[in-house]
Scaffold this motif. Structure first.
Motif, PDB file in Angstrom:
ATOM      1  N   UNK A 214       0.810  -1.224   0.000  1.00 47.29           N
ATOM      2  CA  UNK A 214       0.000   0.000   0.000  1.00 47.29           C
ATOM      3  C   UNK A 214       0.842   1.273   0.000  1.00 47.29           C
ATOM      4  N   UNK A 215       2.172   1.150  -0.015  1.00 48.07           N
ATOM      5  CA  UNK A 215       3.043   2.326  -0.048  1.00 48.07           C
ATOM      6  C   UNK A 215       3.169   2.853  -1.473  1.00 48.07           C
ATOM      7  N   UNK A 216       3.168   4.182  -1.594  1.00 45.13           N
ATOM      8  CA  UNK A 216       3.371   4.777  -2.906  1.00 45.13           C
ATOM      9  C   UNK A 216       4.855   4.767  -3.267  1.00 45.13           C
ATOM     10  N   UNK A 217       5.149   4.592  -4.545  1.00 44.81           N
ATOM     11  CA  UNK A 217       6.531   4.559  -5.021  1.00 44.81           C
ATOM     12  C   UNK A 217       7.085   5.982  -4.956  1.00 44.81           C
ATOM     13  N   UNK A 218       8.218   6.192  -4.260  1.00 44.12           N
ATOM     14  CA  UNK A 218       8.652   7.556  -3.917  1.00 44.12           C
ATOM     15  C   UNK A 218       8.785   8.514  -5.095  1.00 44.12           C
ATOM     16  N   UNK A 221       5.352   9.260  -6.524  1.00 46.23           N
ATOM     17  CA  UNK A 221       4.583  10.098  -5.602  1.00 46.23           C
ATOM     18  C   UNK A 221       5.034  11.555  -5.685  1.00 46.23           C
ATOM     19  N   UNK A 222       6.346  11.750  -5.804  1.00 46.78           N
ATOM     20  CA  UNK A 222       6.876  13.112  -5.905  1.00 46.78           C
ATOM     21  C   UNK A 222       6.403  13.805  -7.182  1.00 46.78           C
ATOM     22  N   UNK A 223       6.060  12.998  -8.200  1.00 44.13           N
ATOM     23  CA  UNK A 223       5.558  13.541  -9.465  1.00 44.13           C
ATOM     24  C   UNK A 223       4.035  13.642  -9.480  1.00 44.13           C
ATOM     25  N   UNK A 224       3.401  13.378  -8.320  1.00 43.64           N
ATOM     26  CA  UNK A 224       1.954  13.523  -8.218  1.00 43.64           C
ATOM     27  C   UNK A 224       1.160  12.281  -8.565  1.00 43.64           C
ATOM     28  N   UNK A 225       1.836  11.167  -8.781  1.00 38.72           N
ATOM     29  CA  UNK A 225       1.140   9.919  -9.101  1.00 38.72           C
ATOM     30  C   UNK A 225       0.927   9.102  -7.833  1.00 38.72           C
ATOM     31  N   UNK A 226      -0.114   8.300  -7.816  1.00 38.17           N
ATOM     32  CA  UNK A 226      -0.464   7.530  -6.619  1.00 38.17           C
ATOM     33  C   UNK A 226      -0.154   6.039  -6.767  1.00 38.17           C
ATOM     34  N   UNK A 227       0.718   5.707  -7.704  1.00 36.47           N
ATOM     35  CA  UNK A 227       1.051   4.307  -7.956  1.00 36.47           C
ATOM     36  C   UNK A 227       1.686   3.679  -6.725  1.00 36.47           C
ATOM     37  N   UNK A 228       1.170   2.537  -6.307  1.00 42.26           N
ATOM     38  CA  UNK A 228       1.712   1.832  -5.149  1.00 42.26           C
ATOM     39  C   UNK A 228       2.569   0.655  -5.605  1.00 42.26           C
ATOM     40  N   UNK A 229       3.332   0.117  -4.659  1.00 45.63           N
ATOM     41  CA  UNK A 229       4.101  -1.086  -4.971  1.00 45.63           C
ATOM     42  C   UNK A 229       3.164  -2.242  -5.312  1.00 45.63           C
ATOM     43  N   UNK A 230       2.007  -2.290  -4.658  1.00 44.92           N
ATOM     44  CA  UNK A 230       1.032  -3.322  -4.987  1.00 44.92           C
ATOM     45  C   UNK A 230       0.571  -3.242  -6.428  1.00 44.92           C
TER      46      UNK A 230
END
Length: 342
Positions: A214-218, A221-230
């Motif tokens: 459930x963690x966002x890829x750093x 995330x810094x680029x405004x995307x919500x992509x998670x490792x899952x």
């Protein structure tokens, strides 16, 4: 044709037996049968790559006992989380060399604390030279599996860890020729350096490390995307990873999840799915203490007690799923798990 034997990665050296990322931990790992040695890489104030698990050195050095550095203690946000301590980017290499390493898990690995104060903070170049020397002395080629830590964080501070990394591996004959596998929990840096790494060492591989689902890829995330490792563990995500990496590095609990009591439940299909996408799977981290094992494999000696049989049994279960390699704090037990399979 026989499948390649699973690879054993010494997680920060033989860190179950010596303080992590020290010469003793690396030497023991090579003596105990590791195939690859892992340095975690962070930046100093003067732009040198040093070997520490993270930029915050409060838990892995004696910095707190140095009054001359007391005023450098502060809170920083790294990958969206606040950390308080002392950070390598606030120290020159010369200043870091006045510190000594200590055991990070001092309440678990109490016996390792007897080595506190013996070893200094290594540079990446010193680590390469040591592995190269041990390789020559032992007549065995050891791979190097460096992790470029917190790339987005360091870039935000004005550093370029990838440029420093490429300079170092290009400058050393050992890293130009020995097996090399480059790790990161971020996607952008792996995409950016892939061809450059291969130009320096054509046999190199790149590994995308996977944090909690459930963690966002750093970097995303810094680029405004919500992509998670899952999201990256799905079939589509794995196909995307294959465009910039050769290996995924999930946690062992991504292979076989655990319930609230720490007991194994039904295995996932991640190893199979990754193989279908053309990726190898190198998981982390096998540790010999009861507290780190699945509930089914713990013995009655207490949570911090070593349980070698339990760790070996744990690894063999993952290997039965088709795992291609694994990180371990105790490479000797990892070697028994690999070599003792029927």
């Amino acid at each position: 044709m026989l499948a390649p034997k699973p690879l054993i990665f010494a997680h920060r050296g033989a860190s179950a037996l010596f303080p992590e990322h020290t010469l003793a931990a690396y030497a023991r790992a090579m003596a105990d049968g590791a195939d690859f040695i892992e340095p975690d890489l962070v930046m100093t104030k003067d732009g040198v790559l040093v070997v520490r698990h993270e930029s915050n050195i409060a838990e892995t050095t004696d910095v707190a006992s140095h009054p001359e550095f007391a005023n450098r203690k502060r809170t920083m946000k790294i990958d969206g989380r606040d950390q308080t301590g002392w950070f390598t980017t606030d120290f020159t290499l010369a200043e870091l060399k006045t510190l000594r390493a200590k055991e990070r898990l001092g309440t678990v690995r109490v016996s390792n604390a007897r080595y506190d104060g013996r070893f200094d903070v290594l540079t990446f170049e010193e680590m390469i030279d040591f592995v190269s020397a041990e390789s020559a002395a032992r007549g065995k080629v050891f791979g190097v599996i460096p992790e470029i830590k917190n790339s987005t964080h360091f870039h935000a501070l004005g550093f370029d860890p990838e440029a420093a990394f490429l300079r170092v591996i290009a400058a050393h004959e050992y890293t130009r020729q020995a097996p090399l596998e480059v790790q990161s929990f971020e996607t952008g840096n792996l995409r950016a350096i892939r061809e450059k790494v291969l130009a320096i060492n054509p046999q190199a591989r790149l590994m995308f490390l996977m944090g909690e689902r459930n963690y966002q890829i750093p970097d995303l995330a810094a680029a405004g995307k919500k992509t998670t490792f899952g999201d990256m563990m799905t079939s589509e995500g794995l196909k995307d990873i294959r465009t910039f990496a050769d290996v995924i590095g999930p946690s062992n609990t991504d292979l076989i999840p655990r319930d609230a009591d720490g007991a194994w439940v039904v295995p996932s299909t991640l190893v199979h799915d990754a193989h279908e996408a053309g990726l190898l799977v190198h998981s982390y981290t096998a540790r010999p203490e009861n507290m780190f094992l699945p509930k089914q494999l713990r013995n009655g000696d207490g949570p911090t007690a070593r349980n070698p049989a339990g760790m070996i049994a744990e690894l063999r279960r993952y290997l039965d799923l088709g795992l291609d390699g694994f990180f371990t704090d105790d490479p000797a037990l990892g070697r028994l798990a690999v070599d003792g399979r029927g």
